[in-house]
Scaffold this motif. Structure first.
Motif, short mmCIF file in Angstrom:
data_model
loop_
_atom_site.label_atom_id
_atom_site.label_comp_id
_atom_site.label_asym_id
_atom_site.label_seq_id
_atom_site.Cartn_x
_atom_site.Cartn_y
_atom_site.Cartn_z
N ARG A 1 24.03 31.23 51.72
CA ARG A 1 24.42 31.97 50.70
C ARG A 1 25.19 31.54 49.89
O ARG A 1 25.52 30.20 49.95
N GLY A 2 25.17 33.04 48.75
CA GLY A 2 25.61 32.12 47.69
C GLY A 2 24.58 30.98 46.44
O GLY A 2 23.42 31.63 46.89
N PRO A 3 25.03 30.25 46.32
CA PRO A 3 26.31 30.23 46.17
C PRO A 3 27.88 30.98 45.56
O PRO A 3 27.17 30.84 44.49
N ILE A 4 28.83 30.60 45.73
CA ILE A 4 30.05 31.26 45.64
C ILE A 4 30.32 30.92 44.13
O ILE A 4 30.33 30.04 44.78
N SER A 5 30.75 31.30 43.32
CA SER A 5 32.18 30.69 42.39
C SER A 5 33.37 30.36 43.12
O SER A 5 34.14 31.09 43.62
N VAL A 6 33.66 29.37 42.97
CA VAL A 6 34.77 28.74 43.20
C VAL A 6 35.95 28.83 42.66
O VAL A 6 35.66 29.47 41.13
N PRO A 7 36.93 30.15 43.32
CA PRO A 7 38.00 30.28 42.11
C PRO A 7 38.73 28.33 41.67
O PRO A 7 39.07 27.63 41.71
N GLU A 8 38.93 28.67 40.30
CA GLU A 8 39.47 27.89 39.52
C GLU A 8 40.58 26.96 40.22
O GLU A 8 41.39 27.58 40.57
N GLY A 9 40.81 25.59 40.31
CA GLY A 9 41.74 25.32 40.29
C GLY A 9 41.73 25.09 42.56
O GLY A 9 42.47 23.86 42.55
N VAL A 10 40.27 25.54 42.64
CA VAL A 10 40.67 24.87 44.13
C VAL A 10 39.50 24.44 44.43
O VAL A 10 38.80 24.11 44.19
N CYS A 11 39.69 23.21 45.20
CA CYS A 11 39.05 22.11 45.85
C CYS A 11 38.44 22.82 47.63
O CYS A 11 38.73 22.73 48.44
N PRO A 12 36.62 22.96 47.26
CA PRO A 12 36.94 23.74 48.64
C PRO A 12 36.61 22.21 49.66
O PRO A 12 35.72 21.60 49.43
N VAL A 13 36.38 22.30 51.13
CA VAL A 13 36.86 22.29 52.21
C VAL A 13 35.69 22.96 52.56
O VAL A 13 35.69 24.02 53.08
#
Ligand code: SF4
Length: 149
Positions: free
Chosen positions: A24-36
């Protein structure tokens, strides 16, 4: 700068870990977030692709209490794999000091507000969402990031 680690349902990041091997996505990762990225169903040992599964008898909170289970379309009880994966994801959060998770709505693992229980879409949490909530980790629905399931 992306410095705040946040657990994310891996499928939202474009990884093909869904039951049918899609993403799904890819979703926009919020600013300042390092996704794990993590897929609790894979982490629990289930293959990809795999038979789809639904909650039976209650939501993820009820599963944690031993009052409900997760059963796949082949009729197999996969509750233990779901629990194993959720516990693994929580262990990862503790290891990395993660205090927040962005999770894919409606999934029997990751659903934050609504999940399929039997043939009905009902209010409730998936197994991972329930476990993280119980551990005091903030859970955010993918819908709150503008991602429609
Ligand atoms: Fe895996 Fe959760 Fe995405 Fe389902 S919703 S594929 S369990 S990460």
């Amino acid at each position: 700068m992306r410095d705040k680690r946040v657990l994310m349902s891996a499928c939202l990041l474009g990884l093909g870990c869904r039951y049918d091997g899609t993403a799904r996505g890819p979703i926009s990762v919020p600013e300042g977030v390092c996704p794990v990225p993590v897929c609790p169903e894979q982490l629990g040992g289930l293959p990809t692709p795999r038979p789809s599964a639904r909650l039976r008898g209650g939501d993820g909170r009820a599963v944690l209490q031993g009052k409900a289970k997760v059963v796949n379309v082949a009729g197999e009880d996969v509750t233990e794999a779901f629990l194993r994966g959720a516990r693994g994801a929580l262990a990862l959060c503790r290891l990395l000091g993660i205090r927040k998770a962005i999770l894919k709505e409606r999934s029997p693992s990751c659903g934050v507000r609504r999940v399929w229980i039997g043939d009905e879409l009902k209010e409730g949490r998936g197994v991972l969402a329930a476990l993280l909530e119980q551990a005091g980790i903030e859970i955010v629905s993918s819908e709150d990031l503008g991602y429609e399931t």
